[in-house]
Motif scaffolding. Sequence first.
Motif, PDB file in Angstrom:
ATOM      1  N   TYR A 120     -18.203  48.331 127.178  1.00 27.04           N
ATOM      2  CA  TYR A 120     -18.509  47.031 127.598  1.00 27.04           C
ATOM      3  C   TYR A 120     -19.129  46.416 126.588  1.00 27.04           C
ATOM      4  O   TYR A 120     -19.639  46.897 125.632  1.00 27.04           O
ATOM      5  CB  TYR A 120     -19.552  47.062 128.786  1.00 27.04           C
ATOM      6  CG  TYR A 120     -20.922  47.369 128.497  1.00 27.04           C
ATOM      7  CD1 TYR A 120     -22.034  46.700 128.193  1.00 27.04           C
ATOM      8  CD2 TYR A 120     -21.361  48.659 128.677  1.00 27.04           C
ATOM      9  CE1 TYR A 120     -23.191  47.001 127.943  1.00 27.04           C
ATOM     10  CE2 TYR A 120     -22.667  49.333 128.584  1.00 27.04           C
ATOM     11  CZ  TYR A 120     -23.500  48.168 128.093  1.00 27.04           C
ATOM     12  OH  TYR A 120     -25.044  48.424 127.846  1.00 27.04           O
ATOM     13  N   PHE A 122     -21.764  42.827 125.647  1.00 26.02           N
ATOM     14  CA  PHE A 122     -22.654  42.059 125.947  1.00 26.02           C
ATOM     15  C   PHE A 122     -22.641  40.558 125.627  1.00 26.02           C
ATOM     16  O   PHE A 122     -22.522  40.359 124.315  1.00 26.02           O
ATOM     17  CB  PHE A 122     -24.033  42.486 125.688  1.00 26.02           C
ATOM     18  CG  PHE A 122     -25.173  42.046 126.186  1.00 26.02           C
ATOM     19  CD1 PHE A 122     -25.539  41.988 127.462  1.00 26.02           C
ATOM     20  CD2 PHE A 122     -25.846  40.952 125.524  1.00 26.02           C
ATOM     21  CE1 PHE A 122     -26.734  41.528 127.980  1.00 26.02           C
ATOM     22  CE2 PHE A 122     -26.857  40.314 125.987  1.00 26.02           C
ATOM     23  CZ  PHE A 122     -27.437  40.577 127.376  1.00 26.02           C
ATOM     24  N   ASP A 152     -20.167  41.835 130.333  1.00 25.70           N
ATOM     25  CA  ASP A 152     -21.457  41.800 130.755  1.00 25.70           C
ATOM     26  C   ASP A 152     -22.159  40.380 130.547  1.00 25.70           C
ATOM     27  O   ASP A 152     -22.291  39.931 129.295  1.00 25.70           O
ATOM     28  CB  ASP A 152     -22.137  43.095 129.972  1.00 25.70           C
ATOM     29  CG  ASP A 152     -23.648  42.845 130.533  1.00 25.70           C
ATOM     30  OD1 ASP A 152     -24.264  41.901 131.044  1.00 25.70           O
ATOM     31  OD2 ASP A 152     -24.482  43.663 129.979  1.00 25.70           O
ATOM     32  N   TYR A 193     -19.453  42.489 134.874  1.00 32.97           N
ATOM     33  CA  TYR A 193     -20.729  42.948 135.148  1.00 32.97           C
ATOM     34  C   TYR A 193     -21.659  41.590 135.410  1.00 32.97           C
ATOM     35  O   TYR A 193     -21.746  41.035 134.445  1.00 32.97           O
ATOM     36  CB  TYR A 193     -21.382  44.046 134.384  1.00 32.97           C
ATOM     37  CG  TYR A 193     -22.550  44.351 134.522  1.00 32.97           C
ATOM     38  CD1 TYR A 193     -22.970  45.266 135.336  1.00 32.97           C
ATOM     39  CD2 TYR A 193     -23.688  43.548 133.675  1.00 32.97           C
ATOM     40  CE1 TYR A 193     -24.493  45.639 135.682  1.00 32.97           C
ATOM     41  CE2 TYR A 193     -25.125  43.891 134.007  1.00 32.97           C
ATOM     42  CZ  TYR A 193     -25.385  44.745 134.943  1.00 32.97           C
ATOM     43  OH  TYR A 193     -26.837  45.175 135.338  1.00 32.97           O
TER      44      TYR A 193
END
Length: 269
Positions: A120, A122, A152, A193
């Motif tokens: 993932y 960020f 994310d 997310y």
Amino acid sequence: MTRILFCFLAALSLAACGAPTPRTKPEARPPHSLGASEVTSARFGDAKPVDTWGGKPPQSYAVHGVDLSRWQSGVDWPTARANGVNFAFIKATEGGDRVDPMFEDHWRGAGRAGVRRGAYHFFYHCRPAEEQARWFIRHVPRVPGALPPVLDMEWTPFSPTCTIRRDGATNRREAKIFIDIVARHYGQRPILYTSIDFFEDNEMWKLEGADFWLRAVAKHPQDLYNGHHWLFWQYTSTGLVPGIPGKVDINVYEGSAAQWNAWLAARAP
């Protein structure tokens, strides 16, 4: 007679809802040989368990996993796999110039133990989405059988360098740019997310074709996200998992074990 009836009803209730989540880390099952499609049941604790979810509790879902980053080290992946870590989302990158220092160790360890793994990114609100997508691609290998990549997106009020809050249309447009670029490279459309405040503030449900991984640590997602469909639910950040030192985020997949394996097969690049 009344006491006997009460105990009987209590036993039925526990059987239906599952035993209360222990506040300490359970004794680990020893590592053992597991098939690639075999789902192991969760043998987890929680330092701050929630036992009144208001919906289907996470313990009743078949497929559990974790997400982790530099803050978790020394992971015994075979033990984690044997005790219910069927998948792991691993932090890889942030913004356009940061790589999580534990990414490669976690990535290799999870893969060797047969844990289905995904990476993932960020999101950093002060850099263009295209630049961030290229940075992620530069550092995350394209591996057969990997889970879809994850974007994310959250508000970052405590960031030392970027606390801006752009409008919903801009954030949805940036998400789409990142998702489209990364999807073309990996052959899998990334999952998004997010948390309830970011989801609502930016009306993220308007992002067409998005698959969601939603955070909800006190209530079921159906109660917080107005019944919006999700693939993964992050239900705690204080999980206690054999094989993983300290506390860790725990998640569930939306469906059964059979649906999980079908979902994986359908998305294999």
